[in-house]
Design a protein around this motif. Structure first.
Motif, PDB file in Angstrom:
ATOM      1  N   GLU A   1     -12.974 -28.321 -13.942  1.00 28.86           N
ATOM      2  CA  GLU A   1     -12.132 -28.721 -12.834  1.00 28.86           C
ATOM      3  C   GLU A   1     -11.483 -27.478 -12.257  1.00 28.86           C
TER       4      GLU A   1
ATOM      5  N   GLU B   1     -11.080 -30.096  -7.883  1.00 31.62           N
ATOM      6  CA  GLU B   1     -12.494 -30.389  -7.648  1.00 31.62           C
ATOM      7  C   GLU B   1     -13.235 -30.388  -8.986  1.00 31.62           C
ATOM      8  N   GLU B   2     -13.992 -31.456  -9.239  1.00 30.02           N
ATOM      9  CA  GLU B   2     -14.823 -31.516 -10.438  1.00 30.02           C
ATOM     10  C   GLU B   2     -16.171 -30.886 -10.124  1.00 30.02           C
ATOM     11  N   ILE B   3     -16.635 -29.990 -11.000  1.00 27.17           N
ATOM     12  CA  ILE B   3     -17.923 -29.326 -10.806  1.00 27.17           C
ATOM     13  C   ILE B   3     -18.778 -29.561 -12.045  1.00 27.17           C
TER      14      ILE B   3
ATOM     15  N   THR C   1     -20.590 -31.571  -7.088  1.00 24.52           N
ATOM     16  CA  THR C   1     -19.133 -31.482  -6.988  1.00 24.52           C
ATOM     17  C   THR C   1     -18.552 -32.803  -6.488  1.00 24.52           C
TER      18      THR C   1
ATOM     19  N   SER D   1     -14.595 -34.272  -5.108  1.00 25.54           N
ATOM     20  CA  SER D   1     -13.188 -33.989  -4.814  1.00 25.54           C
ATOM     21  C   SER D   1     -12.622 -35.103  -3.953  1.00 25.54           C
TER      22      SER D   1
ATOM     23  N   MET E   1     -10.154 -35.536  -0.757  1.00 26.56           N
ATOM     24  CA  MET E   1      -9.485 -34.864   0.360  1.00 26.56           C
ATOM     25  C   MET E   1      -8.850 -35.935   1.235  1.00 26.56           C
TER      26      MET E   1
ATOM     27  N   GLN F   1     -13.229 -39.547  -0.642  1.00 24.05           N
ATOM     28  CA  GLN F   1     -13.898 -38.925  -1.781  1.00 24.05           C
ATOM     29  C   GLN F   1     -15.082 -38.136  -1.210  1.00 24.05           C
ATOM     30  N   GLU F   2     -15.212 -36.874  -1.625  1.00 24.42           N
ATOM     31  CA  GLU F   2     -16.292 -36.042  -1.116  1.00 24.42           C
ATOM     32  C   GLU F   2     -17.197 -35.618  -2.264  1.00 24.42           C
ATOM     33  N   TYR F   3     -18.499 -35.753  -2.041  1.00 24.94           N
ATOM     34  CA  TYR F   3     -19.510 -35.412  -3.031  1.00 24.94           C
ATOM     35  C   TYR F   3     -20.473 -34.394  -2.424  1.00 24.94           C
TER      36      TYR F   3
ATOM     37  N   THR G   1     -19.340 -38.583   1.996  1.00 23.75           N
ATOM     38  CA  THR G   1     -17.899 -38.796   2.101  1.00 23.75           C
ATOM     39  C   THR G   1     -17.658 -40.294   2.165  1.00 23.75           C
TER      40      THR G   1
END
Length: 139
Positions: free
Chosen positions: A75, A79-81, A101, A103, A105, A109-111, A124
């Motif tokens: 993290e 952001e999770e990676i 990834t 996160s 925002m 939720q963004e991938y 998104t």
């Protein structure tokens, strides 16, 4: 001074060198995939392999399932990676490095996904019950 010369066999083997792409000190192999970094739209894979893009291992010439190794989750700034390597099941040749990834925002939720084998993708999704991007004006 002695001149170096190559036999015809050495010249032809030089032409058949694998296309390796170093990413974070891991060599990825472009000869194992049908298309490098295919566009996957909004399909972001946190795990697994896109086997339809795998034409076979350039080292052992076998087309089989893959191993997933060196999987890590970290993290960074919210952001999770997730990263891992795709390896040939038979000879352990590194085919690709996978990065996913996740996160949040604002209200979304963004991938993202980036992998020589699985491709590149972004998505998104609204975390609200009604997606504000889908709302229409009523007047």
């Amino acid at each position: 001074m002695r001149r170096l010369s190559l036999s015809s066999r050495e010249v032809s083997s030089c032409r058949k060198q694998r296309r390796d792409f170093p990413v974070n000190c891991v060599a990825m192999c472009g000869d194992c995939v049908e298309k490098e970094y295919p566009n996957r739209g909004n399909i972001c894979l946190e795990n697994g392999s896109f086997l339809l893009n795998f034409i076979g291992c350039a080292v052992c010439s076998k087309r089989d399932f893959m191993l997933i190794t060196n999987k890590s989750l970290k993290e960074e700034d919210g952001e999770e990676i997730v990263t891992y390597d795709h390896l040939c099941k038979n000879c352990h040749h590194v085919i690709a490095r996978h990065e996913y990834t996740f996160s949040i925002m604002d209200e979304f939720q963004e991938y993202t996904m980036l992998c020589l084998l699985c491709g590149k993708a972004e998505d998104t999704i609204s975390i609200l019950p009604d997606d504000p991007r889908q709302m229409t004006l009523l007047f």
